[in-house]
Design a protein around this motif. Structure first.
Motif, mmCIF file in Angstrom:
data_model
loop_
_atom_site.group_PDB
_atom_site.id
_atom_site.type_symbol
_atom_site.label_atom_id
_atom_site.label_comp_id
_atom_site.label_asym_id
_atom_site.label_seq_id
_atom_site.Cartn_x
_atom_site.Cartn_y
_atom_site.Cartn_z
ATOM 1 N N ARG A 158 0.853 -1.190 0.000
ATOM 2 C CA ARG A 158 0.000 0.000 0.000
ATOM 3 C C ARG A 158 0.883 1.232 0.000
ATOM 4 O O ARG A 158 1.863 1.309 0.745
ATOM 5 C CB ARG A 158 -0.928 0.008 1.218
ATOM 6 C CG ARG A 158 -1.757 1.278 1.372
ATOM 7 C CD ARG A 158 -2.725 1.174 2.540
ATOM 8 N NE ARG A 158 -3.756 0.197 2.277
ATOM 9 C CZ ARG A 158 -4.888 0.476 1.626
ATOM 10 N NH1 ARG A 158 -5.121 1.699 1.179
ATOM 11 N NH2 ARG A 158 -5.781 -0.469 1.425
ATOM 12 N N GLY A 162 -2.999 4.330 -2.355
ATOM 13 C CA GLY A 162 -3.772 3.149 -2.043
ATOM 14 C C GLY A 162 -2.971 1.881 -2.303
ATOM 15 O O GLY A 162 -1.759 1.921 -2.504
ATOM 16 N N GLU A 166 -6.161 -2.560 -4.951
ATOM 17 C CA GLU A 166 -7.165 -1.604 -5.408
ATOM 18 C C GLU A 166 -6.846 -1.121 -6.820
ATOM 19 O O GLU A 166 -7.742 -0.961 -7.662
ATOM 20 C CB GLU A 166 -7.228 -0.419 -4.442
ATOM 21 C CG GLU A 166 -7.804 -0.773 -3.084
ATOM 22 C CD GLU A 166 -7.565 0.305 -2.045
ATOM 23 O OE1 GLU A 166 -8.226 0.250 -0.980
ATOM 24 O OE2 GLU A 166 -6.703 1.188 -2.261
ATOM 25 N N TYR A 167 -5.577 -0.875 -7.089
ATOM 26 C CA TYR A 167 -5.135 -0.411 -8.405
ATOM 27 C C TYR A 167 -5.434 -1.461 -9.479
ATOM 28 O O TYR A 167 -5.965 -1.151 -10.546
ATOM 29 C CB TYR A 167 -3.640 -0.113 -8.320
ATOM 30 C CG TYR A 167 -2.937 0.165 -9.619
ATOM 31 C CD1 TYR A 167 -2.912 1.451 -10.174
ATOM 32 C CD2 TYR A 167 -2.251 -0.850 -10.286
ATOM 33 C CE1 TYR A 167 -2.236 1.700 -11.354
ATOM 34 C CE2 TYR A 167 -1.570 -0.598 -11.456
ATOM 35 C CZ TYR A 167 -1.565 0.668 -11.991
ATOM 36 O OH TYR A 167 -0.892 0.922 -13.160
ATOM 37 N N GLN A 204 -13.966 -6.872 -6.652
ATOM 38 C CA GLN A 204 -13.458 -5.665 -6.024
ATOM 39 C C GLN A 204 -13.005 -5.977 -4.601
ATOM 40 O O GLN A 204 -13.594 -6.841 -3.937
ATOM 41 C CB GLN A 204 -14.538 -4.573 -5.970
ATOM 42 C CG GLN A 204 -14.868 -3.973 -7.326
ATOM 43 C CD GLN A 204 -13.744 -3.113 -7.827
ATOM 44 O OE1 GLN A 204 -13.486 -2.038 -7.292
ATOM 45 N NE2 GLN A 204 -13.056 -3.565 -8.853
ATOM 46 N N PRO A 205 -11.978 -5.279 -4.112
ATOM 47 C CA PRO A 205 -11.626 -5.417 -2.700
ATOM 48 C C PRO A 205 -12.813 -5.013 -1.844
ATOM 49 O O PRO A 205 -13.633 -4.191 -2.259
ATOM 50 C CB PRO A 205 -10.449 -4.435 -2.530
ATOM 51 C CG PRO A 205 -9.919 -4.223 -3.905
ATOM 52 C CD PRO A 205 -11.102 -4.345 -4.820
ATOM 53 N N THR A 208 -13.787 -1.394 -1.730
ATOM 54 C CA THR A 208 -13.924 -0.658 -2.995
ATOM 55 C C THR A 208 -14.951 -1.359 -3.856
ATOM 56 O O THR A 208 -14.611 -2.108 -4.756
ATOM 57 C CB THR A 208 -12.569 -0.598 -3.736
ATOM 58 O OG1 THR A 208 -11.559 -0.214 -2.806
ATOM 59 C CG2 THR A 208 -12.600 0.402 -4.880
#
Length: 239
Positions: A158, A162, A166-167, A204-205, A208
């Motif tokens: 991280r 972020g 997530e990326y 998605q995480p 997110t």
């Protein structure tokens, strides 16, 4: 212009500005976060294909998506293959300021990327677009990592913008929404899902749930065209 000026960021930006001025319209090719977080208002965008380069999650990130102690990964455009993404034409009246802002984001401290203009095939013809590429000779190029190492990075890395997870998820979702199928990205998302890192239903995480959630306000300002009807695309609005 890659490798010029001994990686002096100011000299490289000055050279870029001169080249853009000579070219007229300034196009930028987005293949990952520039799709869902472009950071500039585009006058026009088009789906595009770059031949001879491919998208790969093989660039080490020690600031944006990781730290020196726990490096993350980000996408880079690597030699070989082909890559589908989007080209964005900057508004002429704002191009100089937008270039400087984009440069500050992608080329901080002289940067890791090798910026270059590549021919991008679009439905309305080929345009030369500024593209941020990576050399396999770069110390930040990771090569192909074992899946176990990738999963460890997705779990723990991280940075200031972020996590690597997530990326990856935002890029996967943005491409899928726009009809771009990247087999390696989808494989990585299945890998993350099997490890319980993403919601299997939405890829998605847990924190997110919506694609590009944190960048929607900026992305929404990109229009398909403000110049000619022929420049609009048949795909969903790009970010």
């Amino acid at each position: 212009m890659s490798g010029c000026c001994a990686r002096d960021p100011d000299a490289m930006l000055a050279l870029l500005r001169a080249e853009c001025s000579a070219r007229g319209d300034v196009w930028v090719f987005g293949y990952a976060s520039l799709i869902w977080r472009p950071e500039f208002d585009a006058a026009e965008h088009r789906p595009a294909l770059v031949r001879g380069w491919h998208r790969a999650l093989r660039m080490r990130s020690q600031i944006n998506r990781g730290t020196p102690q726990q490096p993350g990964l980000v996408f880079a455009l690597m030699p070989g293959g082909a890559c589908r993404g989007f080209v964005y034409r900057m508004r002429p009246e704002a191009a100089d300021a937008e270039l400087e802002r984009l440069w500050g984001r992608e080329m901080v401290g002289g940067g890791i990327y090798d910026p270059r203009f590549l021919p991008c095939a679009t439905p309305q013809g080929t345009v030369p677009a500024l593209t941020f590429t990576l050399s396999r000779r770069s110390e930040h190029y990771t090569g192909r990592l074992p899946d176990e190492q990738v999963l460890a990075i997705l779990r723990h890395a991280r940075g200031r913008y972020g996590s690597t997870l997530e990326y990856l998820a935002a890029t996967a979702c943005a491409l899928r929404e726009r009809g771009v199928h990247d087999r390696e990205i989808e494989r990585l998302m299945r890998l993350a899902a099997r490890a319980g890192l993403v919601d299997r239903a939405v890829d998605q995480p847990p924190a997110t749930r919506r694609c590009g959630k944190r960048s929607e306000s900026r992305s929404a300002s990109v229009s398909t065209s403000t110049s000619t009807p022929a420049s609009s695309t048949g795909t969903p609005t790009a970010g």
